[in-house]
Design an enzyme around this catalytic site. Structure first.
Site, PDB file in Angstrom:
ATOM      1  N   HIS A   1      69.509 -10.084   9.042  1.00 29.77           N
ATOM      2  CA  HIS A   1      68.782 -10.999   8.203  1.00 29.77           C
ATOM      3  C   HIS A   1      68.347 -10.311   6.960  1.00 29.77           C
ATOM      4  O   HIS A   1      67.630  -8.927   7.117  1.00 29.77           O
ATOM      5  CB  HIS A   1      67.520 -11.512   9.082  1.00 29.77           C
ATOM      6  CG  HIS A   1      67.663 -12.572   9.812  1.00 29.77           C
ATOM      7  ND1 HIS A   1      67.130 -13.517  10.354  1.00 29.77           N
ATOM      8  CD2 HIS A   1      69.101 -13.045  10.235  1.00 29.77           C
ATOM      9  CE1 HIS A   1      67.545 -14.339  11.197  1.00 29.77           C
ATOM     10  NE2 HIS A   1      68.773 -14.194  10.933  1.00 29.77           N
TER      11      HIS A   1
ATOM     12  N   TYR B   1      57.229 -17.068   8.879  1.00 30.25           N
ATOM     13  CA  TYR B   1      55.874 -16.946   9.291  1.00 30.25           C
ATOM     14  C   TYR B   1      54.767 -18.023   8.634  1.00 30.25           C
ATOM     15  O   TYR B   1      54.891 -17.944   7.279  1.00 30.25           O
ATOM     16  CB  TYR B   1      55.640 -15.316   8.760  1.00 30.25           C
ATOM     17  CG  TYR B   1      56.242 -14.364   9.557  1.00 30.25           C
ATOM     18  CD1 TYR B   1      57.723 -14.054   9.592  1.00 30.25           C
ATOM     19  CD2 TYR B   1      55.886 -13.803  10.610  1.00 30.25           C
ATOM     20  CE1 TYR B   1      58.321 -13.045  10.232  1.00 30.25           C
ATOM     21  CE2 TYR B   1      56.335 -12.859  11.328  1.00 30.25           C
ATOM     22  CZ  TYR B   1      57.507 -12.269  11.221  1.00 30.25           C
ATOM     23  OH  TYR B   1      57.977 -11.380  11.834  1.00 30.25           O
TER      24      TYR B   1
ATOM     25  N   PRO C   1      52.046  -8.541  17.629  1.00 29.96           N
ATOM     26  CA  PRO C   1      53.439  -8.770  17.052  1.00 29.96           C
ATOM     27  C   PRO C   1      53.935  -9.548  15.896  1.00 29.96           C
ATOM     28  O   PRO C   1      55.063  -9.338  15.485  1.00 29.96           O
ATOM     29  CB  PRO C   1      53.985  -9.929  18.184  1.00 29.96           C
ATOM     30  CG  PRO C   1      52.985 -10.251  18.745  1.00 29.96           C
ATOM     31  CD  PRO C   1      51.811  -9.379  18.433  1.00 29.96           C
TER      32      PRO C   1
ATOM     33  N   LYS D   1      56.632  -4.595  15.012  1.00 27.04           N
ATOM     34  CA  LYS D   1      56.683  -3.187  14.928  1.00 27.04           C
ATOM     35  C   LYS D   1      56.705  -2.639  16.397  1.00 27.04           C
ATOM     36  O   LYS D   1      57.252  -1.380  16.327  1.00 27.04           O
ATOM     37  CB  LYS D   1      55.829  -2.590  14.328  1.00 27.04           C
ATOM     38  CG  LYS D   1      55.631  -2.814  12.545  1.00 27.04           C
ATOM     39  CD  LYS D   1      56.852  -1.832  12.028  1.00 27.04           C
ATOM     40  CE  LYS D   1      57.184  -2.313  10.761  1.00 27.04           C
ATOM     41  NZ  LYS D   1      58.371  -2.991  10.615  1.00 27.04           N
TER      42      LYS D   1
ATOM     43  N   TYR E   1      58.252  -4.223   6.503  1.00 28.75           N
ATOM     44  CA  TYR E   1      59.075  -4.956   7.437  1.00 28.75           C
ATOM     45  C   TYR E   1      60.340  -4.365   7.895  1.00 28.75           C
ATOM     46  O   TYR E   1      60.667  -4.367   9.256  1.00 28.75           O
ATOM     47  CB  TYR E   1      58.985  -6.141   6.993  1.00 28.75           C
ATOM     48  CG  TYR E   1      59.508  -7.228   8.168  1.00 28.75           C
ATOM     49  CD1 TYR E   1      58.461  -8.122   8.651  1.00 28.75           C
ATOM     50  CD2 TYR E   1      60.716  -7.527   8.595  1.00 28.75           C
ATOM     51  CE1 TYR E   1      58.849  -8.901   9.663  1.00 28.75           C
ATOM     52  CE2 TYR E   1      61.115  -8.602   9.352  1.00 28.75           C
ATOM     53  CZ  TYR E   1      60.099  -9.207  10.240  1.00 28.75           C
ATOM     54  OH  TYR E   1      60.380 -10.146  11.078  1.00 28.75           O
TER      55      TYR E   1
HETATM   56  P1  RFL Z   1      57.733  -1.162  27.926  1.00 33.16           P
HETATM   57  O1  RFL Z   1      58.720  -1.890  27.505  1.00 33.16           O
HETATM   58  O2  RFL Z   1      56.193  -1.612  28.292  1.00 33.16           O
HETATM   59  O3  RFL Z   1      58.161  -0.081  29.138  1.00 33.16           O
HETATM   60  C1  RFL Z   1      57.582   0.679  29.868  1.00 33.16           C
HETATM   61  C2  RFL Z   1      58.204   0.559  31.239  1.00 33.16           C
HETATM   62  O4  RFL Z   1      57.791   1.605  32.061  1.00 33.16           O
HETATM   63  C3  RFL Z   1      57.650   0.994  33.565  1.00 33.16           C
HETATM   64  N1  RFL Z   1      56.401   1.383  33.972  1.00 33.16           N
HETATM   65  C4  RFL Z   1      56.412   2.574  35.104  1.00 33.16           C
HETATM   66  N2  RFL Z   1      57.451   2.969  35.705  1.00 33.16           N
HETATM   67  C5  RFL Z   1      57.403   3.741  36.807  1.00 33.16           C
HETATM   68  N3  RFL Z   1      56.242   4.371  37.274  1.00 33.16           N
HETATM   69  C6  RFL Z   1      54.796   3.616  36.488  1.00 33.16           C
HETATM   70  N4  RFL Z   1      53.643   4.197  37.135  1.00 33.16           N
HETATM   71  C7  RFL Z   1      55.264   2.816  35.502  1.00 33.16           C
HETATM   72  N5  RFL Z   1      54.282   2.133  34.714  1.00 33.16           N
HETATM   73  C8  RFL Z   1      55.088   1.422  33.647  1.00 33.16           C
HETATM   74  C9  RFL Z   1      57.361  -0.633  33.228  1.00 33.16           C
HETATM   75  O5  RFL Z   1      57.683  -1.087  34.122  1.00 33.16           O
HETATM   76  C10 RFL Z   1      58.164  -0.594  32.049  1.00 33.16           C
HETATM   77  O6  RFL Z   1      59.313  -0.929  32.102  1.00 33.16           O
HETATM   78  O7  RFL Z   1      57.122   0.005  26.785  1.00 33.16           O
HETATM   79  P2  RFL Z   1      58.185   0.738  25.773  1.00 33.16           P
HETATM   80  O8  RFL Z   1      59.432   1.325  26.268  1.00 33.16           O
HETATM   81  O9  RFL Z   1      57.443   1.754  24.810  1.00 33.16           O
HETATM   82  O10 RFL Z   1      58.748  -0.254  24.480  1.00 33.16           O
HETATM   83  C11 RFL Z   1      57.589  -1.087  23.779  1.00 33.16           C
HETATM   84  C12 RFL Z   1      58.159  -2.276  23.469  1.00 33.16           C
HETATM   85  O11 RFL Z   1      58.471  -3.044  24.847  1.00 33.16           O
HETATM   86  C13 RFL Z   1      56.994  -3.309  22.895  1.00 33.16           C
HETATM   87  O12 RFL Z   1      56.383  -2.671  22.083  1.00 33.16           O
HETATM   88  C14 RFL Z   1      57.571  -4.714  22.109  1.00 33.16           C
HETATM   89  O13 RFL Z   1      58.027  -5.320  23.016  1.00 33.16           O
HETATM   90  C15 RFL Z   1      56.484  -5.533  21.164  1.00 33.16           C
HETATM   91  N6  RFL Z   1      56.928  -6.570  20.619  1.00 33.16           N
HETATM   92  C16 RFL Z   1      57.671  -6.559  19.625  1.00 33.16           C
HETATM   93  N7  RFL Z   1      58.107  -5.173  19.155  1.00 33.16           N
HETATM   94  C17 RFL Z   1      59.087  -5.225  18.082  1.00 33.16           C
HETATM   95  O14 RFL Z   1      59.376  -4.201  17.488  1.00 33.16           O
HETATM   96  N8  RFL Z   1      59.480  -6.441  17.491  1.00 33.16           N
HETATM   97  C18 RFL Z   1      59.076  -7.797  17.860  1.00 33.16           C
HETATM   98  O15 RFL Z   1      59.556  -8.668  17.381  1.00 33.16           O
HETATM   99  C19 RFL Z   1      58.106  -7.743  18.784  1.00 33.16           C
HETATM  100  N9  RFL Z   1      57.779  -8.935  19.448  1.00 33.16           N
HETATM  101  C20 RFL Z   1      56.613  -7.787  21.309  1.00 33.16           C
HETATM  102  C21 RFL Z   1      57.149  -8.793  20.516  1.00 33.16           C
HETATM  103  C22 RFL Z   1      55.936  -7.867  22.480  1.00 33.16           C
HETATM  104  C23 RFL Z   1      55.724  -9.152  22.860  1.00 33.16           C
HETATM  105  N10 RFL Z   1      54.948  -9.091  24.091  1.00 33.16           N
HETATM  106  C24 RFL Z   1      55.417  -9.842  25.259  1.00 33.16           C
HETATM  107  C25 RFL Z   1      53.990  -7.946  24.493  1.00 33.16           C
HETATM  108  C26 RFL Z   1      56.767 -10.199  21.193  1.00 33.16           C
HETATM  109  C27 RFL Z   1      56.326 -10.312  22.282  1.00 33.16           C
HETATM  110  C28 RFL Z   1      55.818 -11.517  22.801  1.00 33.16           C
HETATM  111  C1  PHB Z   2      60.874 -12.547  18.208  1.00 30.93           C
HETATM  112  O1  PHB Z   2      61.745 -13.066  17.910  1.00 30.93           O
HETATM  113  O2  PHB Z   2      60.665 -12.539  19.354  1.00 30.93           O
HETATM  114  C2  PHB Z   2      59.761 -12.026  17.245  1.00 30.93           C
HETATM  115  C3  PHB Z   2      60.329 -12.087  16.000  1.00 30.93           C
HETATM  116  C4  PHB Z   2      59.216 -11.506  14.899  1.00 30.93           C
HETATM  117  C5  PHB Z   2      57.924 -11.076  15.327  1.00 30.93           C
HETATM  118  C6  PHB Z   2      57.713 -11.296  16.629  1.00 30.93           C
HETATM  119  C7  PHB Z   2      58.581 -11.744  17.515  1.00 30.93           C
HETATM  120  O3  PHB Z   2      57.181 -10.916  14.532  1.00 30.93           O
END
Ligand code: RFL
Ligand code: PHB
Length: 394
Positions: A72, A200, A291, A295, A383
């Protein structure tokens, strides 16, 4: 058991670190408390910054991303019933890739296992010991038994609720945070996206986001109250609310079957330092962003890219300079992303306590970003992700 780098967590941070280290012949073991199925299904982020996509590609983990991901070159900001495109390619010379976090995680797990890497699922770490010595270890439960993994360094990539951050003594750990009085209701729908680029949208009734997973699957979000529950929303109510918020003359939202619905809380959080002795924090273990700036996943990838290079340097030459600089260098990017995520969030959401003045300021800000090349360039470069050299510690 003994390894070089003990990694807690098989999220994007832990898996990418293990993959990058393996590329330089450095051994690691990843301990993950959940099952492989659970980790591969968890619905989360969707946007890869330019630099994150490059890291995956260069390390040999970008093949499916390049085939199936959607590149994109802009987003739409929609407010007051009108749309305004922010042209990333023209303003920042970069693009982003729409490729779900679940797919990145699946690709990295497959690569690690195919290369004979150790990723232990259903292995819960419960204690990290000896981080102030040069032989730390991680105690964990696996297959009904208590075990210990000895290593040179321990990396806690165990997310916000992990055990890494609380291992740092209270007298050393500093935190800064912000809570928001709203959350996101996220849905996945089996319907082709109604737009080519993400939208957005700021609306009096609250924020809405139109994202996607493929040419056939849409991903959409609605701002809802902080304590709301997905069970409070019927599919019809979700589509009605999305229709109202996205309303624009000559444009309509395609509806389709909803296959997933969940509420995500919003929080800003930073813990410092990101290193304590031989323990390093990476990703959500150290910091969380709302979110709106897309980032979180990208910060996790940036942390471990930096950490991998520092560890490679240390194993190669015993030079600790890069490892010593890791906390400060990583935190520079973290705070940049904190500010950008806060800016996007507060510009686009309806705070229940906001008055007429606050609402007019939001419109003024959006109008400025839509009309000023300087303001739009700032949004575009943040971004799509700033280059690594902008965060180097002298
Ligand atoms: P994670 O993905 O939470 O992984 C951590 C892992 O550690 C495990 N764990 C353990 N394992 C062993 N022993 C223990 N004691 C443990 N405790 C925990 C967990 O089970 C898990 O598997 O962290 P990591 O790797 O730092 O990654 C971070 C990302 O997952 C997070 O920042 C993003 O998902 C945030 N986020 C977004 N980020 C973006 O860059 N772009 C996006 O568009 C975006 N959209 C989002 C998001 C997060 C969302 N949610 C649900 C929080 C949209 C949503 C809806
Ligand atoms: C997504 O596709 O899940 C998504 C995209 C952009 C955002 C957050 C989540 O800022």
């Amino acid at each position: 058991m003994r390894t070089s780098v003990a990694i807690i967590g098989a999220g994007p941070a832990g898996l990418l670190l293990s993959h990058l280290l393996a590329g330089e012949g450095i051994e690691s073991v990843v301990l993950e408390s959940r099952s492989r199925e659970y980790v591969e299904q968890r619905q989360r982020a969707g946007i890869l910054e330019h630099g994150t996509a490059e890291t995956l590609r260069k390390s040999g983990a970008g093949e499916r991303m390049d085939r199936e991901g959607l590149v994109h070159e802009g987003i739409e900001l929609r407010f007051a019933g009108d749309g305004h495109r922010i042209d990333f390619a023209a303003l920042a010379g970069r693009s982003v890739t729409v490729y779900a976090q679940t797919e990145v995680v699946k690709d990295l797990i497959a690569l690690r296992l195919a290369a004979g890497g150790d990723v232990l699922f259903d292995a819960e770490a419960y204690e990290i010991v000896g981080v102030e010595t040069d032989s730390p270890s991680v105690r964990y439960r696996h297959g009904g038994a208590e075990q210990e993994l000895h290593a040179d360094v321990v990396v806690a990539a165990d997310g916000f609720h992990g055990i890494g951050r609380p291992t740092i003594p209270d007298s050393v750990l500093r935190t800064a945070s912000r809570e928001y009085p709203y959350a996101w209701l996220g849905i996945t729908a089996q319907v082709p996206p109604s737009t080519d680029e993400l939208i957005y949208c700021r609306h009096e009734r609250g924020f809405a986001l139109h994202s996607m997973r493929s040419a056939l699957v849409s991903r959409l979000y609605l701002q809802v109250p902080a304590d709301d529950d997905a069970a409070n929303w019927s599919d019809e109510q979700v589509w009605n609310e999305l229709d109202r918020r996205f309303e624009k003359r000559g444009w309509s939202l395609r509806h389709g079957p909803i296959t997933e619905k969940s509420v995500t809380p919003m929080r800003s959080f930073v813990a410092e330092p990101m290193r304590y002795g031989q323990l390093f924090l990476a990703g959500d273990a150290a910091h969380i962003v709302p979110p709106t700036g897309a980032k979180g996943l990208n910060l996790a990838a940036a942390d471990v890219t930096l950490l991998a290079d520092a560890l490679i340097e240390w194993y190669r030459s015993k030079d600790t300079a890069m490892l010593d600089a890791y906390p400060e260098t990583a935190l520079r990017r973290v705070w940049r992303a904190q500010q950008f995520s806060y800016f996007m969030t507060s510009m686009l959401h309806r705070d229940p306590a906001m008055d007429e003045y606050g609402a007019r300021l939001q419109i003024a800000e959006l109008d400025y970003v839509a009309r000023s090349t300087a303001a739009a360039t700032s949004l575009a470069e943040n971004y799509t992700g700033l280059p690594r050299k902008s965060f180097q510690v002298p």
